[in-house]
Design a protein around this motif. Sequence first.
Motif, PDB file in Angstrom:
ATOM      1  N   ARG A 143       0.830  -1.205   0.000  1.00  0.00           N
ATOM      2  CA  ARG A 143       0.000   0.000   0.000  1.00  0.00           C
ATOM      3  C   ARG A 143       0.868   1.260   0.000  1.00  0.00           C
ATOM      4  NH1 ARG A 143      -3.536   1.167   5.069  1.00  0.00           N
ATOM      5  NH2 ARG A 143      -1.451   1.208   5.934  1.00  0.00           N
ATOM      6  N   ALA A 144       1.994   1.226   0.707  1.00  0.00           N
ATOM      7  CA  ALA A 144       2.879   2.388   0.791  1.00  0.00           C
ATOM      8  C   ALA A 144       3.527   2.733  -0.540  1.00  0.00           C
ATOM      9  CB  ALA A 144       3.944   2.154   1.855  1.00  0.00           C
ATOM     10  N   THR A 145       3.438   1.844  -1.531  1.00  0.00           N
ATOM     11  CA  THR A 145       3.992   2.121  -2.859  1.00  0.00           C
ATOM     12  C   THR A 145       2.960   2.729  -3.798  1.00  0.00           C
ATOM     13  OG1 THR A 145       3.498  -0.045  -3.848  1.00  0.00           O
ATOM     14  CG2 THR A 145       5.592   0.160  -2.621  1.00  0.00           C
ATOM     15  N   PHE A 146       1.721   2.889  -3.329  1.00  0.00           N
ATOM     16  CA  PHE A 146       0.654   3.455  -4.158  1.00  0.00           C
ATOM     17  C   PHE A 146       1.075   4.826  -4.665  1.00  0.00           C
ATOM     18  CE2 PHE A 146      -3.572   5.790  -4.229  1.00  0.00           C
ATOM     19  CZ  PHE A 146      -4.006   5.258  -5.437  1.00  0.00           C
ATOM     20  N   ALA A 147       1.020   5.004  -5.962  1.00  0.00           N
ATOM     21  CA  ALA A 147       1.389   6.281  -6.577  1.00  0.00           C
ATOM     22  C   ALA A 147       0.467   6.545  -7.762  1.00  0.00           C
ATOM     23  CB  ALA A 147       2.829   6.246  -7.042  1.00  0.00           C
ATOM     24  N   VAL A 148       0.242   7.815  -8.030  1.00  0.00           N
ATOM     25  CA  VAL A 148      -0.587   8.221  -9.169  1.00  0.00           C
ATOM     26  C   VAL A 148       0.213   9.222  -9.976  1.00  0.00           C
ATOM     27  CG1 VAL A 148      -2.738   9.284  -9.906  1.00  0.00           C
ATOM     28  CG2 VAL A 148      -2.705   7.838  -7.857  1.00  0.00           C
ATOM     29  N   ASP A 149       0.419   8.901 -11.252  1.00  0.00           N
ATOM     30  CA  ASP A 149       1.172   9.768 -12.139  1.00  0.00           C
ATOM     31  C   ASP A 149       0.329  10.952 -12.591  1.00  0.00           C
ATOM     32  OD1 ASP A 149       3.273   7.926 -12.005  1.00  0.00           O
ATOM     33  OD2 ASP A 149       2.594   6.859 -13.808  1.00  0.00           O
ATOM     34  N   ALA A 150       0.987  12.052 -12.891  1.00  0.00           N
ATOM     35  CA  ALA A 150       0.296  13.233 -13.425  1.00  0.00           C
ATOM     36  C   ALA A 150      -0.187  12.939 -14.841  1.00  0.00           C
ATOM     37  CB  ALA A 150       1.251  14.427 -13.431  1.00  0.00           C
ATOM     38  N   ALA A 151      -1.285  13.573 -15.212  1.00  0.00           N
ATOM     39  CA  ALA A 151      -1.816  13.419 -16.569  1.00  0.00           C
ATOM     40  C   ALA A 151      -0.809  13.982 -17.554  1.00  0.00           C
ATOM     41  CB  ALA A 151      -3.146  14.148 -16.706  1.00  0.00           C
ATOM     42  N   VAL A 152      -0.689  13.317 -18.677  1.00  0.00           N
ATOM     43  CA  VAL A 152       0.282  13.741 -19.689  1.00  0.00           C
ATOM     44  C   VAL A 152      -0.368  14.663 -20.692  1.00  0.00           C
ATOM     45  CG1 VAL A 152       1.867  12.931 -21.454  1.00  0.00           C
ATOM     46  CG2 VAL A 152       1.499  11.580 -19.430  1.00  0.00           C
TER      47      VAL A 152
END
Length: 184
Positions: free
Chosen positions: A175-184
């Motif tokens: 869970r601590a690796t959950f990441a969301v990239d910015a829209a391109v």
Amino acid sequence: MAVDAALPVFDEDGSIIDGSGYSTSVLMTPVRQGAASVQVLKAWQKSPDGGLADPVTGTTAKSLSFVASQTDFASIADAGKPENVKLVRTLGLEAELERADLVAAAKRTVDGVLYYEFDLALPAKVCSAELATTCLPSLVVLLAACVRDGQLHVLRIDAMPDQWRRAGSALKELRATFAVDAAV
């Protein structure tokens, strides 16, 4: 005492002195859905029903899921302090989780994005007679949420009690690796 040259050697603190070919790094593989991702232990396999399994110890999670929805929040902080967030309404969870106990709530920031993390324990509806003094939860739910580019992103990991005993620490690390990239 003879030392087997094929085994790693550790000092009195438990630090590795000679790895004998063993690695101290943990191999991870990304699991991605849209802009959201987590890092899963490389040996773990995603089952067709959405769960996770370790080839040695068996199932580790009942389900792993990502959900993204439009939101008016500029940041997850707009939902309030982590311990005060109305999880069912805010994160779009099923009503059954209203009766879950909030065991822990935390926040972390990665690359300028604020993430909230929640540990929920859904109490059993009926307790076992053999456990007269305690009633184990019927389900452990780990959540992580953030807002990025007008989207509320939620990671959910469900574990049954036996799965939680086997892999609870690893699931929290996942869970601590959950990441969301910015829209391109």
